[in-house]
Design a protein around this motif. Structure first.
Motif, mmCIF file in Angstrom:
data_model
loop_
_atom_site.group_PDB
_atom_site.id
_atom_site.type_symbol
_atom_site.label_atom_id
_atom_site.label_comp_id
_atom_site.label_asym_id
_atom_site.label_seq_id
_atom_site.Cartn_x
_atom_site.Cartn_y
_atom_site.Cartn_z
ATOM 1 N N ARG A 130 6.877 2.695 23.474
ATOM 2 C CA ARG A 130 6.375 2.982 22.131
ATOM 3 C C ARG A 130 5.411 1.869 21.713
ATOM 4 N NH1 ARG A 130 8.054 8.206 20.735
ATOM 5 N NH2 ARG A 130 10.266 8.479 21.239
ATOM 6 N N ASP A 228 0.129 13.627 30.847
ATOM 7 C CA ASP A 228 1.335 13.939 30.079
ATOM 8 C C ASP A 228 1.516 15.451 30.097
ATOM 9 O OD1 ASP A 228 -0.632 14.878 28.376
ATOM 10 O OD2 ASP A 228 -0.245 13.432 26.788
ATOM 11 N N ARG A 267 5.046 6.413 25.633
ATOM 12 C CA ARG A 267 5.958 7.464 25.193
ATOM 13 C C ARG A 267 5.566 7.943 23.810
ATOM 14 N NH1 ARG A 267 12.609 7.295 25.375
ATOM 15 N NH2 ARG A 267 12.920 9.552 25.068
ATOM 16 N N GLU A 269 5.464 11.827 21.231
ATOM 17 C CA GLU A 269 6.362 12.866 20.769
ATOM 18 C C GLU A 269 6.727 13.799 21.923
ATOM 19 O OE1 GLU A 269 7.704 13.004 17.791
ATOM 20 O OE2 GLU A 269 6.626 11.179 17.225
ATOM 21 N N ALA A 270 7.948 14.295 21.914
ATOM 22 C CA ALA A 270 8.390 15.226 22.952
ATOM 23 C C ALA A 270 7.561 16.508 22.865
ATOM 24 C CB ALA A 270 9.868 15.544 22.781
ATOM 25 N N LYS A 291 11.785 16.197 33.719
ATOM 26 C CA LYS A 291 12.671 15.527 32.768
ATOM 27 C C LYS A 291 11.954 14.364 32.094
ATOM 28 C CE LYS A 291 17.152 13.149 32.495
ATOM 29 N NZ LYS A 291 18.333 12.684 33.269
ATOM 30 N N TRP A 292 11.192 13.631 32.873
ATOM 31 C CA TRP A 292 10.430 12.485 32.370
ATOM 32 C C TRP A 292 9.373 12.947 31.364
ATOM 33 C CZ3 TRP A 292 5.326 10.532 33.115
ATOM 34 C CH2 TRP A 292 5.169 9.168 32.862
ATOM 35 N N ARG A 294 9.433 15.725 29.663
ATOM 36 C CA ARG A 294 10.096 16.339 28.510
ATOM 37 C C ARG A 294 10.449 15.294 27.446
ATOM 38 N NH1 ARG A 294 13.551 18.768 31.255
ATOM 39 N NH2 ARG A 294 12.442 20.754 31.465
ATOM 40 N N LYS A 295 10.632 14.053 27.849
ATOM 41 C CA LYS A 295 10.965 12.989 26.906
ATOM 42 C C LYS A 295 9.741 12.429 26.188
ATOM 43 C CE LYS A 295 15.090 11.432 29.422
ATOM 44 N NZ LYS A 295 15.721 10.294 30.149
ATOM 45 N N GLY A 296 8.559 12.940 26.541
ATOM 46 C CA GLY A 296 7.343 12.489 25.875
ATOM 47 C C GLY A 296 6.574 11.414 26.610
ATOM 48 N N TRP A 297 6.976 11.098 27.825
ATOM 49 C CA TRP A 297 6.290 10.065 28.598
ATOM 50 C C TRP A 297 4.964 10.605 29.153
ATOM 51 C CZ3 TRP A 297 7.611 5.074 28.669
ATOM 52 C CH2 TRP A 297 8.926 4.725 28.362
#
Length: 344
Positions: A130, A228, A267, A269-270, A291-292, A294-297
């Protein structure tokens, strides 16, 4: 800090209001008053490094990432807070136990629990990725202060807000129907590529989004995007919306940057559920990568060193020209100016 004008070391009390107490001149950035701990000399040094001593330009977006890389790696948990809570909790606990004062013991125990919680948060990486200062806040904060003091952005930097390549009127800027169009949604990167001479050198049309382009089966669209969730889906969306023409994804590819030491992810927003559903349906990414994402990375285009980005995009444009040129296609078909291979 060191005064950027007289190069004298200044204590905090010797630089009130960002004015050097020794030479009397004003400077833009004080490390004690901005989240990235910036000073003028560091900004100038990083700008020179990004531009390879003036060989290529850079933009505020690219500078923001370069100055944020270190903080993106760290968590938001401050080590000093952990140490302070642990020390206070320890001493209050000792006082409470030795004087039979239950209040001190309770407060000490709570302080120790809070310190333990911060340790767990630090190990889990809370806040990692962040930005301490958002990209837009960097533009309206430190860069605005710089312009207020010096009258312009740092030498070697292109203003991505006023550069002609960033105009939203993409339809009016389109060239021949059979030309090459470079799609780049990132305004800062688009301004950099144009200022570096890419569009003039290769006759490329640079647009933020291609959906308003007229249908042209002979047109080649090169798509440049962030690594992303939304960026990785962009090429597929363009192919679906514009079936006519050739659409080529030239990056940023997730597999090429994930795991690199110098590629620090950001990172945000998702992504929305439908974005991830479409990415999963393409079967291009592993479950761990999905998965990575989906977390916003993700990895932003502004994180690619400017000279390297320019070289990669230039090669992609040259390949597109070679593919589109019928004379070059015929030459390649007969092996013109290629080294003979065994068996031919």
């Amino acid at each position: 800090m060191i005064c950027p004008h007289c190069e004298q070391s200044l204590l905090r009390k010797e630089r009130p209001g960002n004015v050097c107490g020794k030479c009397g001149r004003r400077y833009a950035l004080d490390p004690k008053t901005n989240p990235l701990k910036l000073n003028d000399l560091r900004v100038r040094r990083i700008v020179l490094k990004l531009g390879q001593e003036g060989q290529v330009p850079c933009t505020p977006g690219q500078l923001w990432y370069a100055l944020s890389r270190k903080t993106l790696r760290s968590t938001r948990v401050e080590t000093g807070c952990i140490v302070a809570l642990a020390v206070v909790g320890f001493f209050l606990g000792i006082i409470g136990l030795s004087s039979d004062t239950g209040g001190f013991a309770v407060v000490g125990g709570l302080s120790l629990l809070a310190a333990l919680g911060l340790v767990v948060a630090a190990v889990a990486g809370v806040g990692r990725g962040r930005p301490r200062l958002a990209r837009e806040a960097f533009r309206t904060g430190p860069m605005a202060e710089w312009q207020s003091v010096y009258g312009a952005l740092p030498d070697g930097m292109v203003d991505d807000r006023t550069h002609p390549a960033t105009t939203p009127q993409v339809g009016a800027a389109v060239g021949p129907s059979d030309g090459i169009v470079l799609v780049c949604p990132d305004r800062s990167v688009a301004a950099f590529l144009d200022a570096a001479g890419l569009t003039a050198r290769y006759g490329v049309t640079l647009v933020a989004e291609p959906y308003s382009l007229p249908a042209a089966p002979d047109r080649t669209l090169l798509v440049l995007h962030d690594a992303d969730a939304q960026g990785l889906l962009l090429t597929h969306q363009i192919r679906s919306a514009l079936p006519a023409g050739r659409v080529v994804d030239i990056g940023l590819p997730l597999g090429a940057v994930q795991g690199l030491t110098r590629a620090v992810p950001v990172r945000g927003e998702a992504p929305e559920a439908w974005v991830m559903e479409q990415l999963a349906a393409k079967r291009e990414f592993s479950p761990a990568q999905l998965k990575w994402l989906r977390k916003g990375w993700g990895f932003p285009l502004v994180g690619v060193p400017p000279a390297k980005l320019l070289a990669v995009v230039s090669r992609a444009v040259e390949r597109a020209h070679a593919t589109d040129d019928p004379v070059r296609r015929r030459a390649a078909a007969v092996g013109f100016l290629t080294w003979p291979e065994a068996g031919r």
